[in-house]
Design an enzyme around this catalytic site. Structure first.
Site, PDB file in Angstrom:
ATOM      1  N   GLY A   1      19.565  47.268  40.945  1.00  0.00           N
ATOM      2  CA  GLY A   1      18.328  46.841  40.308  1.00  0.00           C
ATOM      3  C   GLY A   1      18.248  45.326  40.345  1.00  0.00           C
ATOM      4  N   LYS A   2      17.112  44.783  40.005  1.00  0.00           N
ATOM      5  CA  LYS A   2      16.976  43.322  39.882  1.00  0.00           C
ATOM      6  C   LYS A   2      15.699  43.036  39.116  1.00  0.00           C
ATOM      7  CE  LYS A   2      19.279  39.647  41.418  1.00  0.00           C
ATOM      8  NZ  LYS A   2      20.706  39.566  41.780  1.00  0.00           N
ATOM      9  N   GLY A   3      15.698  41.912  38.413  1.00  0.00           N
ATOM     10  CA  GLY A   3      14.499  41.541  37.680  1.00  0.00           C
ATOM     11  C   GLY A   3      14.265  40.052  37.754  1.00  0.00           C
TER      12      GLY A   3
END
Ligand code: NAD
Length: 418
Positions: free
Chosen positions: A105-107
């Site tokens: 994931g990444k944000g």
């Protein structure tokens, strides 16, 4: 730095390049080129002057076949949906290449944090944490620091989540400060895996890391620690840079002194021990044994790659080379040891932090460093074995072959449902 390369397209090309060496159907591989879901949100936050400002923010959950989504949160004006999608995909393959039980994931928030006060940043971060709350959790999606975020932001996110959930769940996020459940060794972990990858690479190539001339682009967490640990192996760190420019010293720098100067003045530039100042581009094209790009993605595109004279590149940053640069460097017989291995120390020690949080039992720094070394050297050995066995054109493709195989196996063993 190239403005054109779209990191998400780079990721997809990297998967296509590896696909011909992986025995899996196109339908299964196609699945691995797109995120499962992307949250796009607009944070309305009150500024110190009472005005409301709106910030765009994203969280991409790319693939969860091997475990909960895992990946950092970046604060930068260039954060975009495609960048976050690419970074979340790289996390899937990074976790798989070092064989830790996570997806990717990444944000990020589109923001230049330098423009805001600490109390504004706290409200912005807590607002993002509130939006993330339904998606994150220690068995669901576990954020971590990335560019321009660190322990402070992780502590705020943990506190916001725990308050809203009325629980204690330190494993909801990693990269926290030690008193909030962080792990020993986490701050150094990314630079440490970069150093370990460089050490193993030089050994594999029958070259001495001691005395090797090194240039490091980017002097933040990843770059400066890599420089420090390489210096401890007696490598000669002759050039470093940050966003303000670069410096060079023929006899090499003591990275700790350069860091002290950066802490005092805000930049490596102006360090009194330098022989000369260089542009960022000069640092990337120096004739050195080892180049460590440790800033942002797309630092070296196809054009710049033609001027790169380093023999070995070890990527501390995520995606610092465009696919075109990869091709140019492969033709020039430059060995590139990819990000998904070299900077995997950060997520590996995040994994240790999460394990410790869940057990409520904390390790010594020595244990953390030993376990990290075991994981990175095993992954390195597996990478070069795969490179030699498959005839993959470069180490990056070989790394994707290892990683994609593991993700595909997990997916096929679980079955497709519904
Ligand atoms: P950071 O914010 O601590 O440091 C970034 C550095 O790059 C700063 O010194 C900045 O001045 C410099 N920089 C920016 N633009 C530059 C340019 N054009 N030329 C030269 N220097 C430039 O960030 P970080 O945590 O060190 O992350 C750097 C890279 O490493 C990113 O790609 C990040 O995704 C990756 N990474 C970091 C971690 C981690 O644990 N910190 C883990 C995995 C990957």
């Amino acid at each position: 730095m190239s403005e054109q390369a779209n990191p998400f397209e780079s990721l997809q090309e990297q998967i296509d390049d590896a696909a011909e060496y992986v025995d899996a159907g196109d339908d299964v591989l196609n699945r691995l080129k797109h995120p499962e879901r992307v949250l796009e949100t607009n944070l309305s936050v009150e500024m110190d002057d009472g005005e409301i400002e709106v910030f765009k923010a994203f969280r991409s959950e790319f693939n969860g076949d091997r475990g909960p989504y895992k990946g950092g949160i970046r604060y930068h004006p260039n954060v975009s949906r495609d960048e976050v999608k690419a970074l979340s995909g790289w996390m899937v393959y990074k976790c798989a290449v070092v064989d830790i039980p996570y997806g990717g994931g990444k944000g990020g928030i589109v923001i230049d944090p330098d423009d805001y006060s600490e109390s504004e940043l706290e409200r912005i971060t807590r607002s993002f944490a509130k939006e993330l709350r339904p998606f994150i959790g220690e068995d669901k999606d576990i954020p971590a620091p990335d560019v321009n975020t660190g322990q402070r932001e992780m502590n705020w996110i943990k506190d916001t989540y725990e308050t809203l959930e009325n629980t204690t769940e330190p494993g909801v996020i990693t990269g926290k400060s030690p008193d909030s459940g962080g792990s020993a060794g986490r701050v150094e972990a990314t630079g440490r895996s970069t150093m370990l990858t460089a050490r193993e690479a030089f050994d594999y190539l029958d070259r001495d890391i001691a005395g090797a001339e090194v240039a490091v682009q980017g002097y933040g967490n990843a770059g400066w620690i890599a420089a420090k640990l390489l210096h401890e192996l007696d490598a000669n760190v002759v050039a470093v840079s940050d966003s303000s420019g670069g410096i060079y010293a023929e006899d090499g720098f003591n990275p700790v002194d350069v860091k002290d100067h950066k802490n005092e003045t805000g930049s490596v530039v102006g360090y009194p021990g330098a022989d000369e100042e260089l542009s960022n581009e000069d640092v990337l094209t120096l004739d050195v044994d080892l180049l460590v790009p440790a800033a942002l993605e797309n630092a070296i595109d196809g054009d710049l790659a033609r001027d790169v004279r380093a023999d070995v590149i070890v990527e501390a940053a995520n995606g610092p080379l465009t696919p075109e640069a990869d091709e140019v460097l492969a033709e020039a017989d430059t060995y590139v040891f990819p990000d998904i291995l070299a900077n995997a120390g950060g997520v590996t020690v995040s994994y240790f932090e999460w394990v410790q949080n869940r057990q409520r039992f904390y390790w010594t720094e020595q244990r953390v460093n030993e376990e990290l070394e075991r994981i990175i050297t095993a992954a390195f050995d597996n990478l070069v074995e795969t490179y030699e066995r498959t005839g993959a054109p470069n180490m990056r493709t070989a790394a994707y072959v290892v990683a994609i195989r593991r993700v595909v196996d997990a997916y096929e063993e679980s079955g497709n449902w519904p």
